[in-house]
Design a protein around this motif. Structure first.
Motif, PDB file in Angstrom:
ATOM      1  N   GLU A 113       0.582  -1.359  -0.016  1.00  0.00           N
ATOM      2  CA  GLU A 113       0.038   0.184  -0.518  1.00  0.00           C
ATOM      3  C   GLU A 113       1.144   1.325   0.241  1.00  0.00           C
ATOM      4  N   TRP A 114       2.152   1.299   0.591  1.00  0.00           N
ATOM      5  CA  TRP A 114       2.826   1.747   0.678  1.00  0.00           C
ATOM      6  C   TRP A 114       3.565   2.467  -0.104  1.00  0.00           C
ATOM      7  N   LEU A 115       3.893   1.092  -1.205  1.00  0.00           N
ATOM      8  CA  LEU A 115       4.485   1.668  -2.168  1.00  0.00           C
ATOM      9  C   LEU A 115       4.449   2.546  -3.665  1.00  0.00           C
ATOM     10  N   ALA A 116       2.902   2.337  -3.424  1.00  0.00           N
ATOM     11  CA  ALA A 116       1.790   2.284  -4.417  1.00  0.00           C
ATOM     12  C   ALA A 116       1.471   3.279  -4.493  1.00  0.00           C
ATOM     13  N   ASN A 193      -6.235  -4.130 -12.041  1.00  0.00           N
ATOM     14  CA  ASN A 193      -5.379  -5.743 -11.575  1.00  0.00           C
ATOM     15  C   ASN A 193      -3.243  -5.187 -10.604  1.00  0.00           C
ATOM     16  N   LEU A 194      -3.091  -4.095 -11.473  1.00  0.00           N
ATOM     17  CA  LEU A 194      -1.854  -3.897 -10.717  1.00  0.00           C
ATOM     18  C   LEU A 194      -1.456  -2.870  -9.780  1.00  0.00           C
ATOM     19  N   PHE A 195      -2.740  -1.835  -9.993  1.00  0.00           N
ATOM     20  CA  PHE A 195      -2.897  -0.876  -8.076  1.00  0.00           C
ATOM     21  C   PHE A 195      -4.135  -0.716  -7.900  1.00  0.00           C
ATOM     22  N   PRO A 196      -4.862  -2.132  -7.428  1.00  0.00           N
ATOM     23  CA  PRO A 196      -5.884  -2.507  -6.925  1.00  0.00           C
ATOM     24  C   PRO A 196      -6.670  -1.226  -6.044  1.00  0.00           C
ATOM     25  N   SER A 243      -2.299  -7.191   0.563  1.00  0.00           N
ATOM     26  CA  SER A 243      -3.318  -6.373   0.076  1.00  0.00           C
ATOM     27  C   SER A 243      -4.026  -6.279  -1.422  1.00  0.00           C
ATOM     28  N   GLY A 244      -3.674  -7.491  -2.218  1.00  0.00           N
ATOM     29  CA  GLY A 244      -4.874  -7.636  -3.186  1.00  0.00           C
ATOM     30  C   GLY A 244      -3.774  -7.328  -4.870  1.00  0.00           C
ATOM     31  N   PHE A 245      -2.200  -6.816  -4.390  1.00  0.00           N
ATOM     32  CA  PHE A 245      -1.525  -6.766  -5.331  1.00  0.00           C
ATOM     33  C   PHE A 245      -0.753  -8.198  -6.295  1.00  0.00           C
ATOM     34  N   PRO A 246      -0.919  -8.021  -6.989  1.00  0.00           N
ATOM     35  CA  PRO A 246      -0.592  -9.121  -7.935  1.00  0.00           C
ATOM     36  C   PRO A 246       0.400  -9.369  -7.660  1.00  0.00           C
ATOM     37  N   GLU A 247       1.310 -10.231  -7.928  1.00  0.00           N
ATOM     38  CA  GLU A 247       3.211 -11.094  -7.706  1.00  0.00           C
ATOM     39  C   GLU A 247       4.041  -9.577  -8.372  1.00  0.00           C
ATOM     40  N   ASN A 248       3.420  -9.603  -9.382  1.00  0.00           N
ATOM     41  CA  ASN A 248       4.463  -9.080 -10.572  1.00  0.00           C
ATOM     42  C   ASN A 248       4.525  -7.186 -10.395  1.00  0.00           C
ATOM     43  N   PHE A 249       4.117  -7.086  -8.451  1.00  0.00           N
ATOM     44  CA  PHE A 249       3.415  -5.698  -8.370  1.00  0.00           C
ATOM     45  C   PHE A 249       4.667  -4.783  -8.240  1.00  0.00           C
TER      46      PHE A 249
END
Length: 338
Positions: A113-116, A193-196, A243-249
């Motif tokens: 969440e913080w990185l997003a 999908n990348l930033f839910p 938090s729901g972020f994909p593996e490639n996030f």
């Protein structure tokens, strides 16, 4: 320090004065853009390759054709002048205090969440800087950064390329490169999908069983450590999984960060003098960039090879204590709740 995030409203070129020297187009072989080239002599390797010098030239030969020309000889051995933006007197900021308070993750905020949040915020800040060179000059009817002044995406001795549809690297004008980067970053940020954005979203494999949905079937498993998170107990973990972020996030945001760095590098190497220095807003650019670098170093979003075009300025900030060393920065990744 909050005013630092609203600095874009202070910039306005108005009716700029026509430049005293008309800039020339950048050659792919140039080490520096036109604004910087007049500030420093060409490197030795370029002088040696000029056709005006005989092929048998050697500075150690008494009868060398240019050995007796003290002006040419002194120019060849003169040290290259440091670009203005790599000088300590031009490294100032518009804020004071510990920049780590803007970068370190709050203790109870999940890392994904913080990185997003940081990536979205860093792009917003960068966009405010890019708008300065994208504004149309009333005298030329062209943006400050245009195909004539910046025919390639140059940053010092580096030229960044774009991949065409066939995945071949091609050189394109800096304005086009930056525009494509902005479109690409926005498409990523707006990709749910990348930033839910749905707080009820759970990443695939978010359950201990590895399934994407819950199940009432008992799970046969050995002893577990109850102090570990469920995502860790499920066997395979990644940044932002809970938090729901994909593996490639994490990989994707590193690519985003790398492209944003290239935009900053171009702003410094090709546009620091005009418009940032001429508008007396180079300290604003420094403040945005040091915050960007601080976050990148803190969360390993940038590799050492990525920052080479701007390393001298980063070294100045490190020596002044404005940036922490890599080891010290890792200690403050998490900001405790007061």
């Amino acid at each position: 320090m909050a005013s630092f995030f609203n600095i874009s409203s202070r910039f306005g070129r108005g009716q700029p004065k026509p430049p005293s020297n008309q800039p020339r187009a950048i050659s792919p072989n140039d080490n520096y853009p036109p604004q910087q080239q007049q500030l420093q002599p060409p490197p030795l390797s370029r002088l040696q390759s000029q056709t005006s010098f005989p092929s048998h030239y050697s500075s150690g030969e008494p009868n060398s054709p240019i050995n007796g020309n003290s002006d040419q000889l002194s120019q060849m051995h003169a040290p290259r002048r440091v670009p203005l933006f790599f000088r300590e007197e031009n490294s100032g900021l518009i804020v004071k205090g510990n920049l780590m308070t803007l970068a370190a993750k709050p203790e109870y905020v999940e890392k994904g969440e913080w990185l997003a949040h940081q990536v979205v915020e860093q792009y917003r800040i960068l966009d405010s800087m890019l708008k300065i060179v994208q504004e149309v000059d009333a005298n030329t009817s062209l943006p400050v950064c245009n195909p004539h002044t910046c025919p390639t995406m140059a940053a010092g001795g580096y030229t960044y390329t774009w991949l065409d549809k066939a995945k071949n690297p091609i050189k394109i004008p800096a304005a086009q490169y930056i525009h494509l980067v902005q479109q690409w970053i926005l498409s990523k940020i707006n990709d749910a999908n990348l930033f839910p954005t749905d707080t009820n979203t759970v990443a695939t494999g978010g359950y201990p069983s590895g399934a994407s949905t819950g199940t009432n079937t008992p799970i046969g498993a050995g002893p577990t450590n109850l102090t570990l998170s469920l995502s860790t107990l499920s066997g395979h973990d990644w940044v932002g999984k809970s938090s729901g972020f994909p593996e490639n996030f994490e990989t994707d945001i590193k690519n985003l960060y790398r492209q944003m760095f290239r935009c900053y590098a171009h702003l410094y190497h090709c546009h620091w003098l005009d418009p940032f220095y001429h508008l007396s807003c180079y300290k604003e650019l420094n403040t945005c960039f040091i915050h960007f670098v601080n976050v990148g170093r803190l969360f390993d979003l940038l590799e050492d090879k990525d920052v080479v075009p701007m390393q001298p300025l980063i070294d100045i900030w490190l020596s002044k204590g404005l940036l922490l060393s890599s080891q010290a920065a890792q200690v403050q990744v998490t900001l405790p709740v007061s």
